[in-house]
Design an enzyme around this catalytic site. Structure first.
Site, mmCIF file in Angstrom:
data_model
loop_
_atom_site.group_PDB
_atom_site.id
_atom_site.type_symbol
_atom_site.label_atom_id
_atom_site.label_comp_id
_atom_site.label_asym_id
_atom_site.label_seq_id
_atom_site.Cartn_x
_atom_site.Cartn_y
_atom_site.Cartn_z
ATOM 1 C CE LYS A 36 -3.402 -1.565 3.234
ATOM 2 N NZ LYS A 36 -2.771 -2.596 3.788
ATOM 3 C CB THR A 41 12.514 -4.476 3.031
ATOM 4 O OG1 THR A 41 11.919 -5.431 2.169
ATOM 5 C CG2 THR A 41 12.923 -5.136 4.330
ATOM 6 C CE LYS A 51 18.696 0.048 12.195
ATOM 7 N NZ LYS A 51 18.755 -1.022 11.186
ATOM 8 C CB VAL A 238 18.051 -23.455 16.855
ATOM 9 C CG1 VAL A 238 16.565 -23.663 17.104
ATOM 10 C CG2 VAL A 238 18.596 -22.386 17.782
ATOM 11 N N GLY A 272 18.459 -14.426 8.220
ATOM 12 C CA GLY A 272 18.721 -13.944 6.861
ATOM 13 C C GLY A 272 17.451 -13.887 6.035
ATOM 14 N NE ARG A 273 14.838 -8.989 4.146
ATOM 15 C CZ ARG A 273 13.564 -8.790 4.482
ATOM 16 N NH1 ARG A 273 13.153 -9.080 5.710
ATOM 17 N NH2 ARG A 273 12.701 -8.302 3.606
ATOM 18 C CG ASP A 312 17.748 -7.005 -0.157
ATOM 19 O OD1 ASP A 312 18.784 -6.321 -0.276
ATOM 20 O OD2 ASP A 312 17.086 -7.063 0.897
ATOM 21 C CG HIS A 450 40.240 18.102 21.007
ATOM 22 N ND1 HIS A 450 40.293 16.816 21.512
ATOM 23 C CD2 HIS A 450 40.217 18.947 22.085
ATOM 24 C CE1 HIS A 450 40.343 16.880 22.839
ATOM 25 N NE2 HIS A 450 40.295 18.160 23.215
HETATM 26 C C1 LIG Z 1 14.869 -5.613 10.186
HETATM 27 C C2 LIG Z 1 15.722 -5.109 9.062
HETATM 28 C C3 LIG Z 1 16.593 -4.065 9.277
HETATM 29 C C4 LIG Z 1 17.381 -3.594 8.253
HETATM 30 N N1 LIG Z 1 18.227 -2.560 8.512
HETATM 31 C C5 LIG Z 1 19.004 -2.090 7.530
HETATM 32 C C6 LIG Z 1 19.871 -0.991 7.762
HETATM 33 O O1 LIG Z 1 19.914 -0.447 8.866
HETATM 34 N N2 LIG Z 1 20.632 -0.544 6.746
HETATM 35 C C7 LIG Z 1 20.599 -1.127 5.520
HETATM 36 O O2 LIG Z 1 21.325 -0.693 4.634
HETATM 37 N N3 LIG Z 1 19.782 -2.169 5.257
HETATM 38 C C8 LIG Z 1 18.982 -2.655 6.234
HETATM 39 N N4 LIG Z 1 18.128 -3.686 5.965
HETATM 40 C C9 LIG Z 1 18.127 -4.267 4.608
HETATM 41 C C10 LIG Z 1 17.333 -3.399 3.626
HETATM 42 O O3 LIG Z 1 16.043 -3.190 4.130
HETATM 43 C C11 LIG Z 1 17.277 -4.070 2.269
HETATM 44 O O4 LIG Z 1 18.578 -4.372 1.847
HETATM 45 C C12 LIG Z 1 16.629 -3.157 1.224
HETATM 46 O O5 LIG Z 1 15.318 -2.853 1.616
HETATM 47 C C13 LIG Z 1 16.618 -3.846 -0.141
HETATM 48 O O6 LIG Z 1 15.987 -3.024 -1.059
HETATM 49 P P1 LIG Z 1 15.328 -3.606 -2.380
HETATM 50 O O7 LIG Z 1 14.806 -2.411 -3.120
HETATM 51 O O8 LIG Z 1 16.235 -4.522 -3.062
HETATM 52 O O9 LIG Z 1 14.105 -4.517 -1.905
HETATM 53 P P2 LIG Z 1 12.853 -4.263 -0.915
HETATM 54 O O10 LIG Z 1 13.089 -3.100 -0.026
HETATM 55 O O11 LIG Z 1 12.575 -5.569 -0.323
HETATM 56 O O12 LIG Z 1 11.714 -3.822 -1.909
HETATM 57 C C14 LIG Z 1 11.106 -4.684 -2.810
HETATM 58 C C15 LIG Z 1 9.716 -4.177 -3.127
HETATM 59 O O13 LIG Z 1 9.195 -4.928 -4.220
HETATM 60 C C16 LIG Z 1 7.815 -5.163 -4.014
HETATM 61 N N5 LIG Z 1 7.445 -6.314 -4.836
HETATM 62 C C17 LIG Z 1 7.937 -7.583 -4.741
HETATM 63 N N6 LIG Z 1 7.420 -8.351 -5.734
HETATM 64 C C18 LIG Z 1 6.590 -7.545 -6.455
HETATM 65 C C19 LIG Z 1 5.784 -7.755 -7.600
HETATM 66 N N7 LIG Z 1 5.737 -8.938 -8.239
HETATM 67 N N8 LIG Z 1 5.052 -6.711 -8.055
HETATM 68 C C20 LIG Z 1 5.101 -5.491 -7.429
HETATM 69 N N9 LIG Z 1 5.849 -5.249 -6.353
HETATM 70 C C21 LIG Z 1 6.600 -6.263 -5.882
HETATM 71 C C22 LIG Z 1 7.738 -5.407 -2.509
HETATM 72 O O14 LIG Z 1 6.417 -5.198 -2.031
HETATM 73 C C23 LIG Z 1 8.736 -4.386 -1.968
HETATM 74 O O15 LIG Z 1 8.122 -3.158 -1.653
HETATM 75 C C24 LIG Z 1 17.296 -4.170 6.962
HETATM 76 C C25 LIG Z 1 16.400 -5.211 6.723
HETATM 77 C C26 LIG Z 1 15.620 -5.678 7.757
HETATM 78 C C27 LIG Z 1 14.648 -6.778 7.489
#
Ligand SMILES: Cc1cc2nc3c(=O)[nH]c(=O)nc-3n(C[C@H](O)[C@H](O)[C@H](O)COP(=O)(O)OP(=O)(O)OC[C@H]3O[C@@H](n4cnc5c(N)ncnc54)[C@H](O)[C@@H]3O)c2cc1C
Length: 471
Positions: A36, A41, A51, A238, A272-273, A312, A450
């Protein structure tokens, strides 16, 4: 059929940044997002909410030590209002996601709400939302990100056996929580919940906490966690997790062969993811996958002409690809610039900073001491502790150090690893030093103001040459 130059699938930090850069370069861009809100992520489930919770934990730490600061708190003492904590966190998240909406409007990017699948020859079909067909004249950028994954034998029920997606929204502080995995996500939640008052037990399969960091950082974190009352078992496998009433019973086997059952209100699985490609129809268009990740080259082209992938969801085939927000954004910019016809240079993944916002914070960039040795460098290191630094004493944050890994022949800085106050900010200087192929001597001659925490970086450089001033 709506035609665009570029269609981006996914509006995370990879996708939305790629879209903005492409639009800045004059391309007509649409972004399909199934959630929405925009931001993915990082903004909704990851970096920002965690954070924000960590800032609450830090505020609580100051208040808990009020006496030391000369502040008295009359009345019935300190109480954490989790509903207020959650409300503030949610306000921060929604402010930022709305900020991305504003940037889309400003850059005339169409946000198409729905789930996308690839149909071949530049085609994208949007379903489960504003159903429509799109065509990308130049390129599709797949930026569908990642989702939490478990380990064999552990079934995530999202109630008691949870992931970070549920942990960020807990409205009551758990009395106890077991955390499976001590990567960034695991140790950040350990810091949050311990400070909020939970009994925290970490279970890590590998022999040390934060296993990707320099070994000295792991030792320091373990020491600090012990002082804070966090129980950390390393070398712990685990084997089972079963919910009985209000508790999760976690079976663990330790390196010496002994076993233990740990009981906690929640088990947070932070192992991990994995990549998100479900429903995209990657097979139909013939995209190459490796362990579920989309295979790309150094300019983020997949094996199928006209389809790029970033963030990712990708693998570059060689070293593990860092799943970090700033990495996905940097890749989005490279992909967008290449599609717009600019000359682009590959990203140097040795120069990607990593930040872990646990207490004490960790910031690191470049090679660890062990990696530098494995690559055959004649390594020398210098370490400077925050404990002797004026600014750290003022802040009451004296745990940790800055460690510089360098090589002897050219005096080149290979890596900088820090644990301690503001390390996640100090790493910016370290990253620039690596980017500019700085020598240790150049870091020594860089004047550090400093009193600042950054003096620890300058002093660590002096220490490499065996001449730290304040040690
Ligand atoms: C708890 C946690 C803490 C984190 N903290 C940090 C941090 O402090 N610093 C940092 O650098 N990284 C952090 N990360 C990692 C970071 O969030 C990810 O590396 C980053 O969000 C990756 O970005 P992305 O654009 O590749 O994917 P994502 O942010 O996962 O975005 C992918 C998007 O694609 C959409 N999507 C997927 N499939 C479809 C589809 N078929 N059609 C339309 N939409 C779709 C999803 O809904 C999502 O919105 C953290 C992750 C987690 C889980």
């Amino acid at each position: 059929m709506n035609e665009y130059d570029v269609v981006v699938i996914g509006a995370g930090t990879g996708g939305y940044v790629a879209a903005i850069r492409a639009a800045q370069l004059g391309l007509k861009v649409a972004v399909v997002e199934k959630q929405k809100t925009l931001g993915g992520t990082c903004l909704v489930w990851g970096c920002i909410p965690t954070k924000a919770l960590l800032e609450h934990a830090h505020a609580l730490k100051i208040v808990q030590n009020a006496k030391e600061w000369g502040v008295s708190i009359p009345g019935d003492g300190i109480r954490l209002d989790m509903l207020q904590v959650q409300a503030r966190k949610d306000r921060i998240v929604s402010g930022l996601t709305k900020g991305v909406e504003f940037l889309f409007k400003k850059n005339k990017i169409d946000w198409i709400k729905g789930t996308a699948r690839l149909t071949g020859n530049g085609g994208v079909e949007v379903f489960e939302g504003d159903a429509q067909r799109l065509r990308a004249r130049k390129e599709i950028i797949v930026a569908t990100g990642s989702a939490p994954r478990s380990v064999p034998g552990i079934r995530i029920d999202r109630k008691r056996i949870i992931t970070s997606d549920e942990a960020i929204g807990l409205r009551v502080v758990p009395k106890s929580i077991a955390i499976l995995g001590s990567g960034a996500v695991g140790v950040e939640f350990a810091s949050i919940f311990r400070r909020f008052g939970s009994e925290v037990t970490i279970l890590e399969l590998l022999p040390r906490l934060v296993p990707v960091e320099d070994a000295a950082v792991s030792v320091e974190l373990a020491k600090s966690f012990r002082k804070q009352g966090i129980t950390a078992h390393t070398g712990a496998r685990v084997t089972s997790a079963a919910v009985t009433g209000e508790l999760v019973e976690v079976g663990a086997q330790f390196a010496d062969g002994s076993t233990q059952t740990i009981r906690a209100e929640y088990l947070l699985v932070a192992t991990g993811r994995g990549p998100v490609t479900d429903g995209l129809d990657v097979d139909r268009v013939g995209l190459d996958l490796e362990k579920g990740y989309l295979k790309v080259d150094a300019q983020y082209r997949t094996n199928v002409a006209g389809i790029s992938a970033i963030g990712d969801v990708i693998t570059l085939g060689s070293a593990p690809h860092p799943q970090l927000a700033h990495v996905s954004s940097a890749e989005g910019i490279v992909a967008a610039e290449r599609i717009a016809g600019l000359e682009v240079r590959p990203i140097n993944y040795d120069h990607v900073p990593g930040c872990t916002y646990c207490d004490p914070e960790i910031g690191s960039v470049g090679l660890t001491e062990q990696e530098a040795q494995e690559r055959g460098y004649d390594v020398r290191v210098g370490t400077f502790p925050f404990g002797v630094l004026g600014r750290a004493k003022m802040a009451g944050e004296t745990d940790g150090f800055v460690k510089i890994v360098a090589e002897k022949k050219y005096d080149e800085v290979l890596g900088i690893h820090m644990i301690g106050p503001r390390s996640t900010e100090l790493v910016a200087e370290a990253t620039l030093a690596l980017r500019l192929e700085s020598t240790v001597e150049e870091l020594i001659r860089t004047i550090h103001a400093h009193p600042t925490m950054a003096e620890a970086v300058g002093e660590a450089a002096h220490a490499v040459h065996g001449a730290a001033i304040h040690l």
